[in-house]
Motif scaffolding. Structure first.
Motif, PDB file in Angstrom:
ATOM      1  N   CYS A 146      26.475  -9.916  30.925  1.00  0.00           N
ATOM      2  CA  CYS A 146      27.861  -9.301  31.290  1.00  0.00           C
ATOM      3  C   CYS A 146      28.176  -8.410  30.258  1.00  0.00           C
ATOM      4  O   CYS A 146      27.653  -8.918  29.044  1.00  0.00           O
ATOM      5  N   PRO A 147      28.714  -7.181  30.118  1.00  0.00           N
ATOM      6  CA  PRO A 147      28.759  -6.583  29.047  1.00  0.00           C
ATOM      7  C   PRO A 147      29.856  -7.142  28.072  1.00  0.00           C
ATOM      8  O   PRO A 147      29.683  -6.773  26.604  1.00  0.00           O
ATOM      9  N   LYS A 148      30.576  -8.081  28.391  1.00  0.00           N
ATOM     10  CA  LYS A 148      31.494  -8.605  27.598  1.00  0.00           C
ATOM     11  C   LYS A 148      30.840  -9.386  26.434  1.00  0.00           C
ATOM     12  O   LYS A 148      31.372  -9.689  25.377  1.00  0.00           O
ATOM     13  N   SER A 153      28.096  -8.600  25.107  1.00  0.00           N
ATOM     14  CA  SER A 153      27.235  -7.691  24.310  1.00  0.00           C
ATOM     15  C   SER A 153      28.054  -7.326  23.156  1.00  0.00           C
ATOM     16  O   SER A 153      27.615  -6.542  22.089  1.00  0.00           O
ATOM     17  N   PRO A 171      25.060  -2.639  32.647  1.00  0.00           N
ATOM     18  CA  PRO A 171      25.774  -3.733  33.095  1.00  0.00           C
ATOM     19  C   PRO A 171      27.088  -3.634  33.713  1.00  0.00           C
ATOM     20  O   PRO A 171      27.619  -4.514  34.267  1.00  0.00           O
ATOM     21  N   CYS A 172      27.341  -2.571  33.935  1.00  0.00           N
ATOM     22  CA  CYS A 172      28.687  -2.072  34.549  1.00  0.00           C
ATOM     23  C   CYS A 172      28.478  -2.488  36.057  1.00  0.00           C
ATOM     24  O   CYS A 172      27.530  -2.509  36.590  1.00  0.00           O
ATOM     25  N   THR A 223      26.684  -1.668  19.802  1.00  0.00           N
ATOM     26  CA  THR A 223      25.815  -1.532  21.069  1.00  0.00           C
ATOM     27  C   THR A 223      26.500  -0.497  22.122  1.00  0.00           C
ATOM     28  O   THR A 223      27.533  -0.507  21.744  1.00  0.00           O
ATOM     29  N   VAL A 241      27.337  -0.949  25.092  1.00  0.00           N
ATOM     30  CA  VAL A 241      28.056  -1.791  26.220  1.00  0.00           C
ATOM     31  C   VAL A 241      27.862  -1.495  27.461  1.00  0.00           C
ATOM     32  O   VAL A 241      27.275  -2.069  28.314  1.00  0.00           O
ATOM     33  N   GLY A 242      28.153  -0.091  27.907  1.00  0.00           N
ATOM     34  CA  GLY A 242      27.993   0.323  29.110  1.00  0.00           C
ATOM     35  C   GLY A 242      29.010   1.335  29.679  1.00  0.00           C
ATOM     36  O   GLY A 242      30.316   1.168  28.884  1.00  0.00           O
ATOM     37  N   MET A 288      35.013  -3.685  33.075  1.00  0.00           N
ATOM     38  CA  MET A 288      34.280  -4.767  32.157  1.00  0.00           C
ATOM     39  C   MET A 288      34.130  -4.085  30.910  1.00  0.00           C
ATOM     40  O   MET A 288      34.607  -4.745  29.887  1.00  0.00           O
ATOM     41  N   PRO A 289      33.538  -2.854  30.871  1.00  0.00           N
ATOM     42  CA  PRO A 289      33.218  -2.448  29.558  1.00  0.00           C
ATOM     43  C   PRO A 289      34.417  -1.977  28.750  1.00  0.00           C
ATOM     44  O   PRO A 289      34.527  -2.253  27.597  1.00  0.00           O
ATOM     45  N   SER A 308      36.574  -4.904  27.505  1.00  0.00           N
ATOM     46  CA  SER A 308      35.915  -5.873  26.370  1.00  0.00           C
ATOM     47  C   SER A 308      35.764  -4.968  25.016  1.00  0.00           C
ATOM     48  O   SER A 308      35.729  -5.612  23.900  1.00  0.00           O
TER      49      SER A 308
END
Lengths: 301, 360
Positions: free
Chosen positions: A94-96, A98, B78-79, B269, B271-272, B302-303, B306
């Motif tokens: 999950c991107p969270k 990373s 990862p998205c 990183t 992330v996406g 999500m990205p 975060s």
């Protein structure tokens, strides 16, 4: 070498990656002769702290992570927060997960030690060894710590496998960080025990799998497990999902269609920081009752 | 029937239509409407993000009108976008709608969509070149509009000129027509009466692409802010985006390489999605002394979600007020306007307090 002298106590929050790799971090740091301080298990207090400090749109486990970090800050020299890119080869997390070290660095500036878990590029055991060397330990000690740590997780999984009950009617799936956090899954298990119902909890093996459509590591494993379920033995599946979980929002559809084909009843319990115990109880009771009726009807007809 | 449905991407839809034309397909593009949003959220899983609901809305509407093909971006990270094509296809199939969705990205030199239409080489590349030309012209028109709108004396004049230009651009069929239009555009915008002494705020929009670009989803934020006397810069520029995808090693202010570098103290990183870009752009805005940044994303993205704590850190380090706006199908227009007005008032007050004069 300077780092080795200063790190005496390392703090590990009891959330997310702590549950991904049971026993691994503790063994690793203890072999390096660094004292490990774990945050306390999630409680009502943690949840209250989490909902007051964390980004409101995140899912519960990520919010809890922030609270666990804050709890540890003053007790330790450094906090250990790995960057999880991928825990299984050819998959991603999950991107969270990373961005965890970057977020932790904001909460605890200058106190975070980190390394990258990316099985796509480098195996966990080698990256652990490299990490220990970066902390200022000699090659041999680093190797020993990495080996011991990885073995500890293996042993943990094996022990769990052996103690597994054979006859189980209900199957519980969720991400490891929900599943092994007592505050989140505890009420469900307690209720099942109270109703005298046998259950089985999903095991994460982190083994290399065939390249399939699902690239998220834990979701893929959960999906594989659901595929292998035997409709004869399994009476129902209970999935615990945290509100606003990005991966689950996609995967629940897949799980639902897999289980529909097998005609196994399926319930999703969505939890967040406002989850009420009574609500979980009622929903579980209703689900189990309906499963029972379904079976009785099948027997009669 | 050779129609192909393309999801709405704001003004860039014109360029996408041109490229579909070059392939020998008739593009089906519709502005996002309440009807489409409704069609979308009725069939999609509850907690999926807004772009998904809009995409499926568009596709269902198109399929009901007899369109058999659709195209969308294929994610590979990862998205959640990675699974959207399959999931959308599944929903369409379950509803008995005959529509095939082509995915773009990471499918080799000759993607399935090209294989399907198999356009003549020369015609396709000439058309693609014109589409690129159109895309860069759209950027130019928008940049002029962002600059002119807050300073205009007669309200709404800039929007009228912009729409006229875009309509003509849509109608332009050949490279020569596009070039002729290009030469006229600058004059048209300078003909608008503006108040040159007016001190305007400069605010950047960063975040997720489809919310930044679809004017229905972001409630025409560029126009709203322009009306409040704010010079807007929308940081999702397709030209820059394509450059970053196809030539990742180029250097420049908005190149991937440079963005990774400047974001490094905060985020190490990718992330996406566009999460790294959001951070890097905010840092660039901080360095260029913008008055503020508005972060737009679909709720639950999500990205983007975060990186929000990191965005707050950037905000405090660069003394740059960041407004976070999440959008879903229930976002109320009035609520958004109130928030924007309060934010802009705050920015004016800050400027007065700091005695900070804008350098432009």
């Amino acid at each position: 070498m300077a780092q080795k002298m200063t790190i005496k106590k390392v703090g590990i929050p009891k959330s997310l990656y702590y549950f991904f790799y049971p026993d691994l971090w503790k063994t690793f740091f203890e072999t390096l002769e660094i004292e490990v301080i774990l945050s306390e298990s999630t409680s009502r207090k943690t949840i209250e702290l989490a909902s007051s400090v964390a980004e409101s749109e995140n899912c519960l486990p990520i919010k809890l992570f922030d609270a666990h970090i804050l709890e540890l800050i003053d007790k330790v020299d450094v906090l250990f927060v790995p960057r999880i890119i991928s825990t299984i080869k050819k998959h991603c997390s999950c991107p969270k997960l990373s961005v965890l070290p970057d977020v932790a660095r904001i909460l605890a500036p200058g106190k975070v030690i980190t390394f990258e878990i990316n099985e796509n590029k480098i195996k966990l055991i080698s990256s652990l060894q490299k990490f220990a060397q970066e902390l200022g330990f000699s090659n041999s000690i680093a190797k020993k710590a990495a080996n011991r740590a990885v073995n500890a997780t293996k042993k943990h999984t094996e022990e769990k496998e052996q103690s597994k009950k054979t006859e189980a009617s209900f199957f519980i799936v969720s991400h490891p960080y929900n599943l092994y956090d007592d505050y989140i899954t505890g009420p469900v298990i307690k209720k099942l025990k109270k109703m005298n119902i046998s259950y089985e909890i999903i095991e994460f093996k982190k083994e290399k799998r065939k390249k399939d459509a699902i690239r998220w590591d834990t979701c893929g494993e959960m999906n594989d497990n659901l595929f292998q379920l035997d409709p004869e033995k399994c009476k129902g599946v209970i999935q615990i999902s945290s509100f606003n979980c990005g991966c689950d929002s996609v995967m629940l559809e897949t799980s639902r269609s897999v289980l529909k084909e097998k005609s196994i009843p399926f319930i999703v319990l969505i939890i967040d920081e406002h989850s009420a115990l009574a609500g979980v109880d009622t929903r579980l009771e209703a689900f189990i009752d309906s499963v029972r009726w379904k079976n009785e009807q099948n027997c009669n007809s | 029937m050779n129609k192909i449905a393309i999801p709405n991407m704001g003004n860039y839809s014109i360029a996408f239509a041109a490229i579909a034309d070059a392939m020998g397909a008739t593009p089906w593009i519709s502005p996002t409407t309440p009807e489409i949003v409704k069609l979308g959220y009725e069939v999609s899983p509850d907690s999926l993000c807004l772009p998904f609901k809009i995409f499926i809305g568009h596709f269902i509407k198109a399929a009901e009108e007899g369109v058999e093909y659709a195209v969308m971006v294929n994610g590979n990270g990862p998205c959640r976008l990675t699974y959207y094509r399959q999931l959308l296809q599944k929903i369409l199939d379950e509803r008995g709608l005959k529509m095939h969705i082509f995915g773009l990205g990471d499918t080799g030199i000759k993607p399935p969509i090209i294989k399907h239409y198999d356009p003549p080489f020369f015609k396709f590349w000439r058309g693609a070149l014109w589409a690129l030309q159109k895309m860069f012209l759209i950027d130019e028109i928008e940049k002029l509009a962002w600059k002119t709108r807050p300073r205009e004396i007669k309200k709404g004049e800039t929007s009228t000129v912009t729409n006229q230009c875009l309509l003509e651009l849509e109608a332009a069929k050949t490279g020569i027509e596009i070039s002729i239009l290009k030469s006229k555009i600058f004059e048209r915008f300078t003909a608008i009466n503006i108040n040159t002494d007016k001190k305007v705020l400069k605010v950047a929009l960063v975040g997720e692409a489809s919310v930044l670009r679809d004017k229905y989803l972001n409630h025409s934020m560029e126009e709203l802010l322009g009306g409040l006397g704010v010079e807007v810069v929308n940081y999702f520029l397709l030209g820059v985006e394509l450059k970053n995808i196809f030539f990742p090693h180029l250097s420049g202010k908005h190149s991937k390489k440079h963005m990774l570098e400047i974001a490094k103290p905060y985020l190490q990183t990718k992330v996406g999605g566009h999460a790294l870009d959001s951070i890097a752009h905010s840092i660039i805005c901080g360095e260029d002394s913008y008055d503020g940044v508005i972060h737009l994303c679909p709720s639950g993205c999500m990205p983007e979600i975060s990186i929000r704590p990191i965005l707050r850190k950037v905000s405090s380090d660069y003394d740059l007020p960041v407004l976070e706006c999440s959008f879903d199908e229930h976002t109320s227009h009035v609520g958004l306007v109130t928030r924007l007005e309060a934010y802009i008032d705050m920015l004016y007050d800050r400027r007065k307090k700091n005695g900070k004069e804008h350098n432009t």
